[in-house]
Design an enzyme around this catalytic site. Structure first.
Site, PDB file in Angstrom:
ATOM      1  N   GLY A  12       0.577 109.317  61.223  1.00  0.00           N
ATOM      2  CA  GLY A  12       0.840 107.992  61.787  1.00  0.00           C
ATOM      3  C   GLY A  12      -0.341 107.062  61.638  1.00  0.00           C
ATOM      4  O   GLY A  12      -0.758 106.405  62.594  1.00  0.00           O
ATOM      5  N   ASN A  91      -1.180 112.071  65.584  1.00  0.00           N
ATOM      6  CA  ASN A  91      -1.139 110.742  66.174  1.00  0.00           C
ATOM      7  C   ASN A  91       0.241 110.092  66.086  1.00  0.00           C
ATOM      8  O   ASN A  91       0.556 109.210  66.868  1.00  0.00           O
ATOM      9  CB  ASN A  91      -2.182 109.846  65.487  1.00  0.00           C
ATOM     10  CG  ASN A  91      -2.079 108.416  65.935  1.00  0.00           C
ATOM     11  OD1 ASN A  91      -2.402 108.083  67.063  1.00  0.00           O
ATOM     12  ND2 ASN A  91      -1.586 107.559  65.056  1.00  0.00           N
ATOM     13  N   SER A 143      -1.299 110.580  76.107  1.00  0.00           N
ATOM     14  CA  SER A 143      -1.319 109.276  76.769  1.00  0.00           C
ATOM     15  C   SER A 143      -1.495 109.461  78.265  1.00  0.00           C
ATOM     16  O   SER A 143      -1.030 110.464  78.833  1.00  0.00           O
ATOM     17  CB  SER A 143      -0.010 108.535  76.496  1.00  0.00           C
ATOM     18  OG  SER A 143       0.092 107.377  77.294  1.00  0.00           O
ATOM     19  N   TYR A 156       8.845 108.394  77.473  1.00  0.00           N
ATOM     20  CA  TYR A 156       7.541 108.451  76.821  1.00  0.00           C
ATOM     21  C   TYR A 156       6.567 109.333  77.610  1.00  0.00           C
ATOM     22  O   TYR A 156       5.923 110.222  77.054  1.00  0.00           O
ATOM     23  CB  TYR A 156       6.976 107.037  76.671  1.00  0.00           C
ATOM     24  CG  TYR A 156       5.681 106.968  75.914  1.00  0.00           C
ATOM     25  CD1 TYR A 156       5.647 107.193  74.545  1.00  0.00           C
ATOM     26  CD2 TYR A 156       4.489 106.676  76.576  1.00  0.00           C
ATOM     27  CE1 TYR A 156       4.447 107.133  73.844  1.00  0.00           C
ATOM     28  CE2 TYR A 156       3.292 106.608  75.879  1.00  0.00           C
ATOM     29  CZ  TYR A 156       3.269 106.832  74.523  1.00  0.00           C
ATOM     30  OH  TYR A 156       2.084 106.775  73.831  1.00  0.00           O
TER      31      TYR A 156
END
Length: 194
Positions: A12, A91, A143, A156
């Site tokens: 990514g 990523n 994250s 997410y």
């Protein structure tokens, strides 16, 4: 240079955090397999400028993290070069925001497919190859959404929390083969994703 004579895989890496990683790794002397979903003039120009500026090798590998068969082909493409892989940075990923009661199971499954299951599939293939050399480092880009239960982050945040748990398990299992596995959990970062 910090990464001279090292070979890294960055997924990514055509924009955002991945692009910054690609540029930083190249500037520090790493040869890189740059994994992105599809070829573009912009990405080709980026690679050309990086290799010219730094003198490292940047090899594009094109596959879609939403397609498991393409991931397997990507793994084979990298391994077929017979280069020792020193670093893998996972990523690639997608973001999604919706309230829990408004999130369909289909949307949740699609996000997990890219942010979690595909990451595991890719890491399985690459880590098996890394194990032959008994060394390496795997870095999963997670994250803070996986740590903090913010509204609208059910898909997410859950996918990143799963990746962080998997990182701990991988670290335990692969550590005996001298492969380090860590996760980095950035907060909101100024990229086109946000």
């Amino acid at each position: 240079m910090l990464l001279e004579q090292k070979t890294a895989i960055v997924t990514g890496c055509n924009r955002g955090i991945g692009k910054a990683l690609l540029e930083t790794f190249a500037e520090n002397g790493a040869n890189i397999f740059a994994c992105v979903r599809k070829e573009s003039d912009e990405f080709t120009d980026l690679i050309t400028k990086l290799t010219s500026k730094t003198g490292v090798s940047v090899t594009p590998v094109y596959f879609d993290f939403a397609e498991s068969e393409q991931i397997k082909v990507g793994i084979k493409t990298i391994i077929s070069t017979k280069k020792q892989i020193d670093i893998l940075v996972n990523n690639a990923g997608v973001a999604s925001g919706s309230l829990f009661q408004m999130t369909s199971l289909q949307d949740l499954k699609q996000l997990f497919e890219i942010n979690f299951f595909s990451q595991l599939l890719f890491t399985q293939g690459i880590s098996r190859y890394m194990s032959r050399f008994k060394s390496g480092s795997i870095i999963n880009i997670a994250s803070t959404a996986g740590l903090i239960g913010d509204a609208g982050m059910i898909s997410y945040g859950s996918s990143k929390a799963a990746l962080m748990f998997a990182t701990k398990t991988m670290a335990t299992e692969l550590g005996v083969k001298n492969i380090r596995v860590n996760a980095i959990a950035p907060s909101i970062t100024r990229t086109d994703m946000f």
